[in-house]
Write an enzyme that holds these catalytic residues in place. Sequence first.
Site, mmCIF file in Angstrom:
data_model
loop_
_atom_site.group_PDB
_atom_site.id
_atom_site.type_symbol
_atom_site.label_atom_id
_atom_site.label_comp_id
_atom_site.label_asym_id
_atom_site.label_seq_id
_atom_site.Cartn_x
_atom_site.Cartn_y
_atom_site.Cartn_z
ATOM 1 N NE ARG A 166 -4.074 -1.852 0.349
ATOM 2 C CZ ARG A 166 -4.114 -3.148 0.036
ATOM 3 N NH1 ARG A 166 -3.076 -3.725 -0.547
ATOM 4 N NH2 ARG A 166 -5.201 -3.859 0.273
ATOM 5 C CB SER A 248 -8.457 -1.650 4.472
ATOM 6 O OG SER A 248 -8.788 -2.901 3.955
ATOM 7 C CD GLU A 347 -5.546 0.823 2.427
ATOM 8 O OE1 GLU A 347 -6.257 1.428 1.595
ATOM 9 O OE2 GLU A 347 -5.637 -0.398 2.643
HETATM 10 N N1 EPU Z 1 -10.468 -10.870 10.308
HETATM 11 C C1 EPU Z 1 -11.159 -10.975 11.501
HETATM 12 N N2 EPU Z 1 -12.101 -10.022 11.783
HETATM 13 C C2 EPU Z 1 -12.371 -8.985 10.940
HETATM 14 C C3 EPU Z 1 -11.645 -8.879 9.726
HETATM 15 C C4 EPU Z 1 -10.696 -9.846 9.425
HETATM 16 O O1 EPU Z 1 -10.960 -11.877 12.287
HETATM 17 O O2 EPU Z 1 -13.240 -8.186 11.259
HETATM 18 C C5 EPU Z 1 -9.512 -11.943 9.959
HETATM 19 C C6 EPU Z 1 -10.102 -12.877 8.886
HETATM 20 O O3 EPU Z 1 -10.840 -13.881 9.424
HETATM 21 C C7 EPU Z 1 -8.868 -13.395 8.197
HETATM 22 C C8 EPU Z 1 -7.896 -12.219 8.280
HETATM 23 O O4 EPU Z 1 -8.363 -11.374 9.334
HETATM 24 O O5 EPU Z 1 -8.309 -14.459 8.893
HETATM 25 C C9 EPU Z 1 -7.777 -11.479 6.983
HETATM 26 O O6 EPU Z 1 -9.026 -10.928 6.612
HETATM 27 P P1 EPU Z 1 -9.421 -10.565 5.102
HETATM 28 O O7 EPU Z 1 -9.141 -11.716 4.199
HETATM 29 O O8 EPU Z 1 -10.789 -10.002 5.105
HETATM 30 O O9 EPU Z 1 -8.366 -9.466 4.671
HETATM 31 P P2 EPU Z 1 -7.767 -8.184 5.417
HETATM 32 O O10 EPU Z 1 -6.349 -8.476 5.805
HETATM 33 O O11 EPU Z 1 -8.674 -7.726 6.495
HETATM 34 C C10 EPU Z 1 -6.727 -7.199 3.221
HETATM 35 C C11 EPU Z 1 -6.741 -5.907 2.456
HETATM 36 C C12 EPU Z 1 -8.058 -5.739 1.692
HETATM 37 C C13 EPU Z 1 -8.186 -6.916 0.739
HETATM 38 C C14 EPU Z 1 -8.131 -8.230 1.535
HETATM 39 C C15 EPU Z 1 -8.106 -9.436 0.639
HETATM 40 C C16 EPU Z 1 -5.318 -4.372 3.682
HETATM 41 C C17 EPU Z 1 -5.248 -3.155 4.538
HETATM 42 N N3 EPU Z 1 -6.540 -4.780 3.350
HETATM 43 O O12 EPU Z 1 -7.757 -7.123 4.222
HETATM 44 O O13 EPU Z 1 -7.970 -4.542 0.931
HETATM 45 O O14 EPU Z 1 -9.407 -6.850 0.015
HETATM 46 O O15 EPU Z 1 -6.914 -8.272 2.320
HETATM 47 O O16 EPU Z 1 -6.877 -9.526 -0.005
HETATM 48 O O17 EPU Z 1 -4.284 -4.928 3.323
HETATM 49 C C18 EPU Z 1 -8.443 -2.205 0.967
HETATM 50 O O18 EPU Z 1 -7.232 -2.026 0.871
HETATM 51 O O19 EPU Z 1 -9.255 -1.243 1.031
HETATM 52 C C19 EPU Z 1 -8.952 -3.567 1.047
HETATM 53 C C20 EPU Z 1 -10.242 -3.831 1.220
#
Ligand code: EPU
Length: 351
Positions: A166, A248, A347
């Site tokens: 990012r 995010s 972010e």
């Molecule tokens: N999780 C939780 N609770 C929550 C959210 C997430 O326990 O409320 C856990 C999930 O269960 C999972 C892990 O955290 O084990 C990862 O969650 P998720 O796959 O939803 O991805 P993220 O790390 O929360 C990142 C990106 C997203 C992108 C997703 C999928 C960043 C800051 N965000 O989110 O990007 O869509 O991975 O690749 O890196 C964005 O940048 O605006 C965005 C939405």
Amino acid sequence: MEIQRNISLKPYNTFALEAKAAGFCTVSTVEEIQTLLAQEREQKKFPSLFILGGGSNILFTANVEALVVKIALKGTTILHETATTLDVEIAAGEEWDNAVQNAVTQNWGGLENLSLIPGSVGAAPVQNIGAYGVELQNVLVSVRGIMRSTGEKRELSCEECSFGYRDSIFKRDLREKFIITSVVLRLQKNPTTVSELSVSYGALAEEIERLFLGVRREDYTIQHVRSAVCSVRRSKLPNPAVIGNAGSFFKNPTVPHEIYNRIKSIYPEVPSFPVSENLVKIPAGWMIERCGWKGKRLMPQSDAAVHDKQALVLVNHGAATGEEILELSRQIQSSVQEHFGVALETEVNIF
Ligand code: EPU
């Protein structure tokens, strides 16, 4: 090029926050941008310029005293083809997901994992958008644009963009110095083998299997991947057209092993992604949820809240102000710091 005064930016930010722009204009060609820059250099009618793409990664906490320049350059041009790849130039004002949809329809591979990300094509390199195991830098050849100080055109190679998680040169050395007018991407023609598809991200792999039961892994196509990505995103992320949000709100923090091990001793289920020998990425959404914030409002009457399906996303349920969202984000940062000893970085760009 008409310059309007005292314009509401509510329709131009996906948080749907009220903020006024001292000046506002829309530019549709490179030449228009150059003319505007020259005019502003000579006449200095506004203290500065504020370049606006899709408004999907911005939190306005005050009125903008600058001239807001909405980038509306359109068009897709094939620059170069080989037997297996093609280089396409996409103008900065195109909507990112229209570009992805167009690529998938033509069977050009490489963008499908980045389906449904809100925002414009020109904003994509600024934060090196990423999702489900793919980042923009994986397909980007170069970024074209204009230097704000001179009006000169410049093209930066992928390497010159200094991409990180990012992060890019456009957030650092070239911040407020460069206007992105198009990006050049290298896509795969007719990607057919599974090695050309990125389907290893856990949630994505599960969704493809669920949606396309009976299709063998080696028969997955980019259309399957796009459908599954759209489906996962729709199940977790609020549609900005319905609930104001900017995706995010925080970055996922990278922490040393000792901090990770301490957290793991208390929460053995903590999700994590190895980054290097000493560093681990922990999902911020998981920590925010553990701190009890999921679905919570700043105050019972406030419309500033944490999304109830993804704690990494802050939402405006209708009448929230930018200050309220900012206050909520600060309270979340304090709680995560106190509870886990981890600092969360935003972010979203805050103005
Ligand atoms: N999780 C939780 N609770 C929550 C959210 C997430 O326990 O409320 C856990 C999930 O269960 C999972 C892990 O955290 O084990 C990862 O969650 P998720 O796959 O939803 O991805 P993220 O790390 O929360 C990142 C990106 C997203 C992108 C997703 C999928 C960043 C800051 N965000 O989110 O990007 O869509 O991975 O690749 O890196 C964005 O940048 O605006 C965005 C939405």
